[in-house]
Write a protein that holds these residues in place. Structure first.
Motif, PDB file in Angstrom:
ATOM      1  N   GLY A 112       0.850  -1.184   0.000  1.00  0.00           N
ATOM      2  CA  GLY A 112       0.000   0.000   0.000  1.00  0.00           C
ATOM      3  C   GLY A 112       0.878   1.223   0.000  1.00  0.00           C
ATOM      4  N   TYR A 113       0.656   2.117   0.955  1.00  0.00           N
ATOM      5  CA  TYR A 113       1.474   3.322   1.064  1.00  0.00           C
ATOM      6  C   TYR A 113       2.901   2.953   1.465  1.00  0.00           C
ATOM      7  CZ  TYR A 113       3.149   7.844   2.630  1.00  0.00           C
ATOM      8  OH  TYR A 113       3.883   8.982   2.794  1.00  0.00           O
ATOM      9  N   TYR A 114       3.872   3.390   0.704  1.00  0.00           N
ATOM     10  CA  TYR A 114       5.290   3.141   0.920  1.00  0.00           C
ATOM     11  C   TYR A 114       5.582   1.648   1.117  1.00  0.00           C
ATOM     12  CZ  TYR A 114      10.060   4.392   2.081  1.00  0.00           C
ATOM     13  OH  TYR A 114      11.413   4.523   2.077  1.00  0.00           O
ATOM     14  N   PRO A 115       5.389   0.834   0.083  1.00  0.00           N
ATOM     15  CA  PRO A 115       5.598  -0.618   0.198  1.00  0.00           C
ATOM     16  C   PRO A 115       7.082  -0.978   0.289  1.00  0.00           C
ATOM     17  CG  PRO A 115       5.094  -0.035  -2.059  1.00  0.00           C
ATOM     18  CD  PRO A 115       4.950   1.221  -1.258  1.00  0.00           C
ATOM     19  N   GLN A 116       7.391  -1.895   1.183  1.00  0.00           N
ATOM     20  CA  GLN A 116       8.778  -2.330   1.331  1.00  0.00           C
ATOM     21  C   GLN A 116       8.859  -3.663   2.060  1.00  0.00           C
ATOM     22  OE1 GLN A 116      10.537   0.949   3.413  1.00  0.00           O
ATOM     23  NE2 GLN A 116       9.858   0.251   5.406  1.00  0.00           N
ATOM     24  N   ASP A 117       9.986  -4.326   1.915  1.00  0.00           N
ATOM     25  CA  ASP A 117      10.342  -5.515   2.682  1.00  0.00           C
ATOM     26  C   ASP A 117      11.525  -5.149   3.562  1.00  0.00           C
ATOM     27  OD1 ASP A 117       8.427  -7.039   1.430  1.00  0.00           O
ATOM     28  OD2 ASP A 117       9.821  -8.050   0.084  1.00  0.00           O
ATOM     29  N   ASP A 118      11.485  -5.569   4.810  1.00  0.00           N
ATOM     30  CA  ASP A 118      12.549  -5.265   5.760  1.00  0.00           C
ATOM     31  C   ASP A 118      12.902  -6.547   6.508  1.00  0.00           C
ATOM     32  OD1 ASP A 118      14.328  -4.152   7.527  1.00  0.00           O
ATOM     33  OD2 ASP A 118      12.910  -2.746   8.420  1.00  0.00           O
ATOM     34  N   ASN A 119      14.075  -7.093   6.242  1.00  0.00           N
ATOM     35  CA  ASN A 119      14.499  -8.360   6.829  1.00  0.00           C
ATOM     36  C   ASN A 119      15.832  -8.176   7.549  1.00  0.00           C
ATOM     37  OD1 ASN A 119      12.306  -9.742   5.583  1.00  0.00           O
ATOM     38  ND2 ASN A 119      13.447  -9.680   3.669  1.00  0.00           N
ATOM     39  N   SER A 120      15.957  -8.804   8.721  1.00  0.00           N
ATOM     40  CA  SER A 120      17.222  -8.722   9.442  1.00  0.00           C
ATOM     41  C   SER A 120      17.495 -10.012  10.198  1.00  0.00           C
ATOM     42  CB  SER A 120      17.225  -7.527  10.401  1.00  0.00           C
ATOM     43  OG  SER A 120      16.269  -7.708  11.409  1.00  0.00           O
ATOM     44  N   PHE A 121      18.776 -10.289  10.371  1.00  0.00           N
ATOM     45  CA  PHE A 121      19.241 -11.466  11.094  1.00  0.00           C
ATOM     46  C   PHE A 121      20.395 -11.033  11.989  1.00  0.00           C
ATOM     47  CE2 PHE A 121      17.510 -12.796   7.066  1.00  0.00           C
ATOM     48  CZ  PHE A 121      16.607 -13.771   7.449  1.00  0.00           C
ATOM     49  N   SER A 122      20.460 -11.601  13.196  1.00  0.00           N
ATOM     50  CA  SER A 122      21.493 -11.211  14.154  1.00  0.00           C
ATOM     51  C   SER A 122      22.018 -12.420  14.915  1.00  0.00           C
ATOM     52  CB  SER A 122      20.936 -10.233  15.192  1.00  0.00           C
ATOM     53  OG  SER A 122      20.366  -9.107  14.595  1.00  0.00           O
ATOM     54  N   MET A 123      23.282 -12.333  15.289  1.00  0.00           N
ATOM     55  CA  MET A 123      23.890 -13.287  16.199  1.00  0.00           C
ATOM     56  C   MET A 123      24.538 -12.448  17.300  1.00  0.00           C
ATOM     57  SD  MET A 123      26.567 -16.404  15.559  1.00  0.00           S
ATOM     58  CE  MET A 123      27.971 -15.382  15.193  1.00  0.00           C
ATOM     59  N   LEU A 124      24.227 -12.756  18.565  1.00  0.00           N
ATOM     60  CA  LEU A 124      24.675 -11.929  19.681  1.00  0.00           C
ATOM     61  C   LEU A 124      25.334 -12.775  20.769  1.00  0.00           C
ATOM     62  CD1 LEU A 124      21.416 -11.059  18.933  1.00  0.00           C
ATOM     63  CD2 LEU A 124      22.287  -9.044  20.059  1.00  0.00           C
ATOM     64  N   TYR A 125      26.358 -12.212  21.369  1.00  0.00           N
ATOM     65  CA  TYR A 125      27.006 -12.812  22.522  1.00  0.00           C
ATOM     66  C   TYR A 125      26.932 -11.791  23.654  1.00  0.00           C
ATOM     67  CZ  TYR A 125      30.603 -14.429  25.713  1.00  0.00           C
ATOM     68  OH  TYR A 125      31.276 -14.824  26.832  1.00  0.00           O
ATOM     69  N   ASP A 126      26.339 -12.178  24.779  1.00  0.00           N
ATOM     70  CA  ASP A 126      26.137 -11.275  25.918  1.00  0.00           C
ATOM     71  C   ASP A 126      26.957 -11.788  27.101  1.00  0.00           C
ATOM     72  OD1 ASP A 126      25.217  -9.628  27.935  1.00  0.00           O
ATOM     73  OD2 ASP A 126      23.119 -10.157  27.704  1.00  0.00           O
ATOM     74  N   TYR A 127      27.772 -10.894  27.665  1.00  0.00           N
ATOM     75  CA  TYR A 127      28.562 -11.236  28.849  1.00  0.00           C
ATOM     76  C   TYR A 127      28.197 -10.261  29.959  1.00  0.00           C
ATOM     77  CZ  TYR A 127      32.417 -12.327  31.936  1.00  0.00           C
ATOM     78  OH  TYR A 127      33.149 -12.714  33.022  1.00  0.00           O
ATOM     79  N   ARG A 128      27.667 -10.779  31.064  1.00  0.00           N
ATOM     80  CA  ARG A 128      27.297  -9.946  32.218  1.00  0.00           C
ATOM     81  C   ARG A 128      28.568  -9.524  32.941  1.00  0.00           C
ATOM     82  NH1 ARG A 128      23.265  -7.346  31.724  1.00  0.00           N
ATOM     83  NH2 ARG A 128      22.607  -8.462  29.937  1.00  0.00           N
ATOM     84  N   LEU A 129      28.849  -8.252  32.952  1.00  0.00           N
ATOM     85  CA  LEU A 129      30.025  -7.734  33.660  1.00  0.00           C
ATOM     86  C   LEU A 129      29.802  -7.758  35.161  1.00  0.00           C
ATOM     87  CD1 LEU A 129      30.805  -4.724  31.334  1.00  0.00           C
ATOM     88  CD2 LEU A 129      32.014  -6.910  31.434  1.00  0.00           C
ATOM     89  N   PHE A 130      28.672  -7.207  35.594  1.00  0.00           N
ATOM     90  CA  PHE A 130      28.258  -7.248  36.997  1.00  0.00           C
ATOM     91  C   PHE A 130      26.810  -6.799  37.072  1.00  0.00           C
ATOM     92  CE2 PHE A 130      30.315  -3.218  36.159  1.00  0.00           C
ATOM     93  CZ  PHE A 130      29.389  -2.286  36.584  1.00  0.00           C
ATOM     94  N   GLY A 131      26.071  -7.338  38.044  1.00  0.00           N
ATOM     95  CA  GLY A 131      24.672  -6.953  38.251  1.00  0.00           C
ATOM     96  C   GLY A 131      23.856  -6.935  36.974  1.00  0.00           C
ATOM     97  N   ASN A 132      23.355  -5.751  36.637  1.00  0.00           N
ATOM     98  CA  ASN A 132      22.520  -5.614  35.452  1.00  0.00           C
ATOM     99  C   ASN A 132      23.266  -4.999  34.278  1.00  0.00           C
ATOM    100  OD1 ASN A 132      22.777  -3.032  36.399  1.00  0.00           O
ATOM    101  ND2 ASN A 132      20.633  -2.480  36.155  1.00  0.00           N
ATOM    102  N   VAL A 133      24.585  -4.974  34.309  1.00  0.00           N
ATOM    103  CA  VAL A 133      25.401  -4.378  33.247  1.00  0.00           C
ATOM    104  C   VAL A 133      26.081  -5.482  32.444  1.00  0.00           C
ATOM    105  CG1 VAL A 133      27.304  -2.813  32.723  1.00  0.00           C
ATOM    106  CG2 VAL A 133      25.789  -2.324  34.658  1.00  0.00           C
ATOM    107  N   GLY A 134      25.938  -5.413  31.130  1.00  0.00           N
ATOM    108  CA  GLY A 134      26.523  -6.421  30.272  1.00  0.00           C
ATOM    109  C   GLY A 134      27.222  -5.816  29.071  1.00  0.00           C
ATOM    110  N   LEU A 135      28.056  -6.613  28.460  1.00  0.00           N
ATOM    111  CA  LEU A 135      28.737  -6.249  27.234  1.00  0.00           C
ATOM    112  C   LEU A 135      28.219  -7.186  26.152  1.00  0.00           C
ATOM    113  CD1 LEU A 135      30.933  -4.321  26.208  1.00  0.00           C
ATOM    114  CD2 LEU A 135      32.595  -6.142  26.648  1.00  0.00           C
ATOM    115  N   VAL A 136      27.720  -6.613  25.053  1.00  0.00           N
ATOM    116  CA  VAL A 136      27.115  -7.409  23.988  1.00  0.00           C
ATOM    117  C   VAL A 136      27.900  -7.204  22.703  1.00  0.00           C
ATOM    118  CG1 VAL A 136      25.033  -7.834  22.626  1.00  0.00           C
ATOM    119  CG2 VAL A 136      24.829  -7.158  25.022  1.00  0.00           C
ATOM    120  N   GLY A 137      28.375  -8.312  22.151  1.00  0.00           N
ATOM    121  CA  GLY A 137      28.988  -8.302  20.825  1.00  0.00           C
ATOM    122  C   GLY A 137      27.966  -8.868  19.858  1.00  0.00           C
ATOM    123  N   ALA A 138      27.707  -8.167  18.761  1.00  0.00           N
ATOM    124  CA  ALA A 138      26.658  -8.609  17.841  1.00  0.00           C
ATOM    125  C   ALA A 138      27.105  -8.455  16.394  1.00  0.00           C
ATOM    126  CB  ALA A 138      25.387  -7.795  18.072  1.00  0.00           C
TER     127      ALA A 138
END
Length: 127
Positions: free
Chosen positions: A68-94
């Protein structure tokens, strides 16, 4: 001119006993009337594996289609590695890959393909 729209969203997530967790979602939009009417369909999925209390490996995919209005396809794929540094803080490599394809006959800007690696500092306020 009168316009109407309806949306429907559904998701399923879980973390069965063990290191795996998952999420799957679907959403739709249908609108009518006016110059900006469009229909959309989207689907996303993620699968995560907890390596230990501080490490997690995840895969995610998102597929979207708008017509319809502004037709498009939007596709994405991700691979992520999450390392908790402490508490609720993490380092994410993606590593992320994304492709956006524009189907509008008049407006041809906005289409692209990208991929790349990122390193992010994350804060998890749900903990």
């Amino acid at each position: 001119e009168r316009s109407e729209s309806s949306t429907l969203s559904f998701f399923l997530s879980g973390a069965p006993k063990g290191p795996w967790s998952y999420r799957f979602g679907v959403n739709t939009l249908a609108s009518s009337g006016g110059a900006f009417a469009q229909s959309a369909f989207g689907m996303d999925a993620a699968l995560s594996h907890r390596i230990d209390d501080r490490q997690r490996l995840s895969f995610a995919a998102s597929l979207g289609r708008t017509r319809g209005y502004y037709p498009q396809d939007d596709n994405s794929f991700s691979m992520l590695y999450d390392y908790r540094l402490f508490g609720n803080v993490g380092l994410v490599g993606a590593y992320r890959w994304r492709a956006l394809k524009n189907y509008d006959n008049v407006l041809t800007s906005g289409a692209f393909r990208s991929s790349g690696f990122s390193l992010e500092l994350s804060f998890d306020f749900s903990r």
